[in-house]
Design a protein around this motif. Structure first.
Motif, PDB file in Angstrom:
ATOM      1  N   HIS A 150      19.373   1.963 -12.544  1.00 40.11           N
ATOM      2  CA  HIS A 150      18.529   0.868 -13.045  1.00 40.11           C
ATOM      3  C   HIS A 150      17.702   0.202 -11.947  1.00 40.11           C
ATOM      4  O   HIS A 150      17.598  -1.019 -11.910  1.00 40.11           O
ATOM      5  CB  HIS A 150      19.390  -0.163 -13.800  1.00 40.11           C
ATOM      6  CG  HIS A 150      20.135   0.439 -14.955  1.00 40.11           C
ATOM      7  ND1 HIS A 150      21.471   0.781 -14.891  1.00 40.11           N
ATOM      8  CD2 HIS A 150      19.710   0.811 -16.185  1.00 40.11           C
ATOM      9  CE1 HIS A 150      21.853   1.321 -16.040  1.00 40.11           C
ATOM     10  NE2 HIS A 150      20.798   1.349 -16.836  1.00 40.11           N
TER      11      HIS A 150
ATOM     12  N   ASN B 263      18.251  -2.141 -20.713  1.00 48.71           N
ATOM     13  CA  ASN B 263      18.796  -1.201 -19.721  1.00 48.71           C
ATOM     14  C   ASN B 263      18.844   0.239 -20.194  1.00 48.71           C
ATOM     15  O   ASN B 263      19.591   1.055 -19.668  1.00 48.71           O
ATOM     16  CB  ASN B 263      20.184  -1.627 -19.248  1.00 48.71           C
ATOM     17  CG  ASN B 263      20.084  -2.621 -18.101  1.00 48.71           C
ATOM     18  OD1 ASN B 263      19.022  -2.761 -17.496  1.00 48.71           O
ATOM     19  ND2 ASN B 263      21.170  -3.296 -17.814  1.00 48.71           N
TER      20      ASN B 263
ATOM     21  N   ASN C 214      11.834  -0.240 -20.253  1.00 51.66           N
ATOM     22  CA  ASN C 214      13.256  -0.572 -20.146  1.00 51.66           C
ATOM     23  C   ASN C 214      13.615  -1.457 -21.335  1.00 51.66           C
ATOM     24  O   ASN C 214      13.140  -2.593 -21.445  1.00 51.66           O
ATOM     25  CB  ASN C 214      13.506  -1.304 -18.815  1.00 51.66           C
ATOM     26  CG  ASN C 214      14.835  -2.025 -18.808  1.00 51.66           C
ATOM     27  OD1 ASN C 214      15.791  -1.597 -19.452  1.00 51.66           O
ATOM     28  ND2 ASN C 214      14.900  -3.140 -18.078  1.00 51.66           N
TER      29      ASN C 214
END
Ligand code: SF4
Ligand code: SF4
Length: 334
Positions: free
Chosen positions: A67, A85, A82
């Motif tokens: 990430h 996540n 995104n």
């Protein structure tokens, strides 16, 4: 399994997902198996959902992702987002340039398939079969390779010029082009048939190809007299009912007389490629059930029937089987 992808996008080529030069899963013996993108089925139990679309895709592996969102910064097309996540690729915007997976330090993103020229594929096959101890065997697999159309037929023709003893074409008989299907039958040494139903409602629940087309293809296959190697996925709650298997076996016996082998394939619930929407984590097939299904096949006269599945489906099975890592095989002679 070898994966490919150099990010080039062209038409008039075949979309190859990967290959296995020592496959024992794609027809008799040890074979070079090529896996092409595209399938006419969208089975909920599919272990390789990235084979379903006839186009290259990008795979995101959550367990590899750290990430840092370098991929998002690198994408000039703003095709990556995104969302909580989760890395989401917009296929409409993506031009498959490769920048995102090249910048990813952890292989969180990887290409699934790429456009490869027929000449490149033939060179690959030539190289790999030279490493095989004869007889040399090749399977063109998928998915449904013929969804890529006439270039696949051309590839079959080109492979005929190589010193290959046996070429199999994998199919679920879901090709809505009879001329292509009939020509392909003439060009191959046999069909590796993925078969799980002869019920109209079941077929239409997992395919947009008309049921009548599917049956016509099976009929063409029968009259072609090409050898058929059948794989039947045994999926708990979907295809494992004795009457389902009995009906399938009867169909094979009566309608596909050139069948050489029937293989019941146990569902692999812990496969890394499993469809996360469909988990059978807690559903096992008992050894008694497996013996019963194999016995049904034998009863209708399909002597060359065996089970191939995962060990966890046979917990405490009192059977004579051999174990290799986490897989097992046994032949039934009941
Ligand atoms: S670059 Fe790779 S590790 Fe970083 S967010 Fe993207 S997928 Fe995840
Ligand atoms: S392949 Fe290129 S265009 Fe597609 S998401 Fe990755 S960086 Fe963006």
């Amino acid at each position: 399994m070898n994966f490919i992808g150099d990010g080039t996008q062209n038409t008039g080529k075949l979309i190859l997902y990967g290959w296995d030069n020592l496959s024992t899963n794609d027809g008799p013996g040890v074979r070079l198996a090529l896996y092409f993108k595209g399938c006419s089925l969208y089975c909920p139990w599919c272990l390789n959902p990235f084979l379903q679309k006839v186009m290259p895709e990008i795979r995101w592996k959550s367990t590899n992702c750290i990430h840092d969102f370098e991929c998002i910064k690198e994408c000039k097309e703003k095709a990556i987002r995104n969302i909580n996540n989760t890395i989401v690729i917009d296929e409409e915007k993506c031009n498959f340039c490769g920048a995102c997976w090249e910048v990813c330090k952890r292989e969180g993103l990887k290409p699934a398939g790429d456009y490869i020229s027929l000449e490149q594929i033939v060179s690959l096959v030539e190289y790999e079969i030279n490493l095989q101890i004869p007889p040399r065997s090749v399977t063109l697999g998928g998915g449904e390779p013929l969804l890529q159309g006439y270039p696949m037929l051309n590839l079959l023709g080109m492979l005929k010029t190589l010193p290959i003893n046996h070429i199999l074409l994998a199919s679920c008989a879901g090709v809505d082009n009879q001329e292509l299907w009939q020509q392909a039958l003439k060009s191959t040494d046999g069909i590796l048939l993925h078969l799980f139903t002869v019920d109209k409602d079941v077929w239409q629940s997992v395919s947009n190809v008309p049921f009548e087309v599917y049956l016509r293809n099976l009929h063409d296959l029968a009259i072609s007299e090409k050898p058929v190697y059948i794989r039947i996925p045994i999926v708990p709650s979907f295809t494992n009912a004795p009457e389902t298997i009995y009906n399938l076996c009867m169909f094979i016996k009566k309608s596909l007389p050139h069948t050489k082998q029937v293989e019941f394939r146990g569902y692999v619930p812990n496969s890394s490629f499993k469809n996360p929407l469909f988990s059978l984590k807690d559903t096992n097939i008992s050894s008694e059930e497996i013996i019963k299904l194999c016995s049904l096949a034998h009863e209708v006269g399909l002597k060359e029937t065996h089970w191939r599945g995962n060990l966890r489906t046979l917990d405490n099975a009192p059977l004579n089987y051999s174990i290799s890592e986490n897989k097992m095989d046994f032949e039934t002679d009941v």
